[in-house]
Design an enzyme around this catalytic site. Sequence first.
Site, mmCIF file in Angstrom:
data_model
loop_
_atom_site.group_PDB
_atom_site.id
_atom_site.type_symbol
_atom_site.label_atom_id
_atom_site.label_comp_id
_atom_site.label_asym_id
_atom_site.label_seq_id
_atom_site.Cartn_x
_atom_site.Cartn_y
_atom_site.Cartn_z
ATOM 1 N N TYR A 27 4.076 30.841 -35.734
ATOM 2 C CA TYR A 27 3.318 30.190 -37.040
ATOM 3 C C TYR A 27 3.792 28.706 -37.421
ATOM 4 C CZ TYR A 27 7.053 29.481 -40.911
ATOM 5 O OH TYR A 27 7.931 28.805 -41.728
ATOM 6 N N ARG A 28 4.644 28.383 -36.678
ATOM 7 C CA ARG A 28 5.147 26.920 -36.976
ATOM 8 C C ARG A 28 6.194 26.719 -35.939
ATOM 9 N NH1 ARG A 28 8.211 25.865 -42.856
ATOM 10 N NH2 ARG A 28 8.596 23.695 -42.859
#
Length: 545
Positions: free
Chosen positions: A488-489
């Site tokens: 996600y990141r």
Amino acid sequence: SDKIPLKRGLPIPQGISEKAFLSAIDELRTAIGAENVELNDKEVNNGWYMEHPNTHDMMPLFDVEEFIASAVVYPGSVQEVQIIVRWANKHLIPIFPISIGRNLGYGGSAPRVRGSVTIDLGRRMNKILDINAEDYTCLVEPGVTFYALYEELQKRGLGDKMWIDTPDLGGGSVLGNTLDRGVGYTPYGDHWAVHSGLEVVLPKGEVVRTGMGGLEGSNTWQCFPYGFGPYSDGIFSQSNYGIVTKMGMALMPNPGGFESFMYTFQNESDLAPLMEIIRPLRIANILENVAQLRHGLQTLSIQGFPRAKYFKGKGQMPESIYREELKKTKTGDHAWVYYGMSYGPANIRKFKLDIVDAEFHKIPGCRKIDSKTLPAGEYFWSRDRIASGTPDLEELRWVNWMPNGGHIAFSPVSPIRGIDAERLFALAKQRHAEAGIDLMPAFCVGLREMHIIVEIVFDAQDADMKQKAEKCLRDMIDDAARLGYGEYRTHLALMDQVAGTYNWNDGALMKFNNTLKDALDPRGILAPGRCGIWPARYRQRGWEL
Ligand code: ADP
């Protein structure tokens, strides 16, 4: 604090001579004031969380001079941001915006391209422009931290009426964290989902307001995120398409009561059945917040002692040792711990908590820890503060696990299912064992997905350990992608690899991102390489990692 002289001197960006660079810097000094332009030509200072550096990553995975700024500039207004952007276009100098720059574990304040000029927006653009106590919204500049917003609500006597949502550490920028799609732990924990309205300086210098901000005089900018036409906010998060100078955000009404709870589970193999229990409760909002299911070893590391206190050997700390140590703690031995919070008046909480209790107890060996038995310094109370919107810093304690502690995370997302949790846990476990690194995963459960955050704590002075950590991370990213999971990141150092895993249909998504990049930023000056997006003049010229 440790000052390290620069071995390689002033990090001038590639493609420009020292003379031309210094003359460009002089031009900028004249334009925005010499006191707002600092050259980074002497030393770096790692500082610590509260006095973090704005020139580089204080927890560097590579050599500290790899991801480093040549200068830091401090704009005081949107107009000055425009001046800086136009200056960068004129001289082809890469610029890298940060809001506060505490982005720990993801690169801190460091730019991706060595020698970029960092735009530290937070120092001078740090106003809370509005708190609307009727709509429960706010409008903030980049330098507003979670602490500052919290304190302002208290100061205005609104603290009882409305809450903010804070991530694990409260010193970051509300705007910066939201743009990077960070999460917090109240029902408003998905920060991006509850923001409304951006003001953005584009890479060529124009300013736009998104959503209702496009309508002159609108009073709905912070209430309705979409406006009319394409919803453009998305392209400004995890990207390098603009510099955000204002952001609107929803505030949460005080729910009229709250109560933290903590359950422990005995066996690692409880993970999958527990996820099957958590999912329907979470989707139905019986479990109301972004809760955390953490590994037992984290319960030990969060005590804040160096790992050497418990184990002096090399490689992973054996399970038998940390479980013995856990027995001596207030929360006892366990493989997993669940931290949650129930909101609302007592009768409403009881209704939900009784269901949670009955469901969790379907796992043999499940124990509810009575919070009344926990002293004030216990980490449980840090989770209690965070889940009720009070910023905190206790989460830093586990970085003490290693001397010169740095951390970096593997953070894939998956549905809230036992099978997914098991697969991701198994691959992390295997790769950590190979690398001899302690495994400390936490599952942050959103409404229909979970972020699995596997933090690796490393000794920033130990090159061998850092190499092992990097290999472990890269292996996990590839293993996960093969199984269909993506992050996600991610940290600056891993952005190309992670972006490369989102490669469906011959990389159609990156082609689209590149098309946008070239249209919006034809001179390729804004945060080159951030999130794997490279401007045309850098693309496939050896910058990708
Ligand atoms: P923190 O809130 O943790 O201190 P940062 O300010 O470092 O985080 O922001 C995280 C990342 O988001 C930065 O590295 C930067 O790439 C991006 N970012 C932060 N603020 C802005 C902004 N105002 N405009 C564009 N990108 C930003």
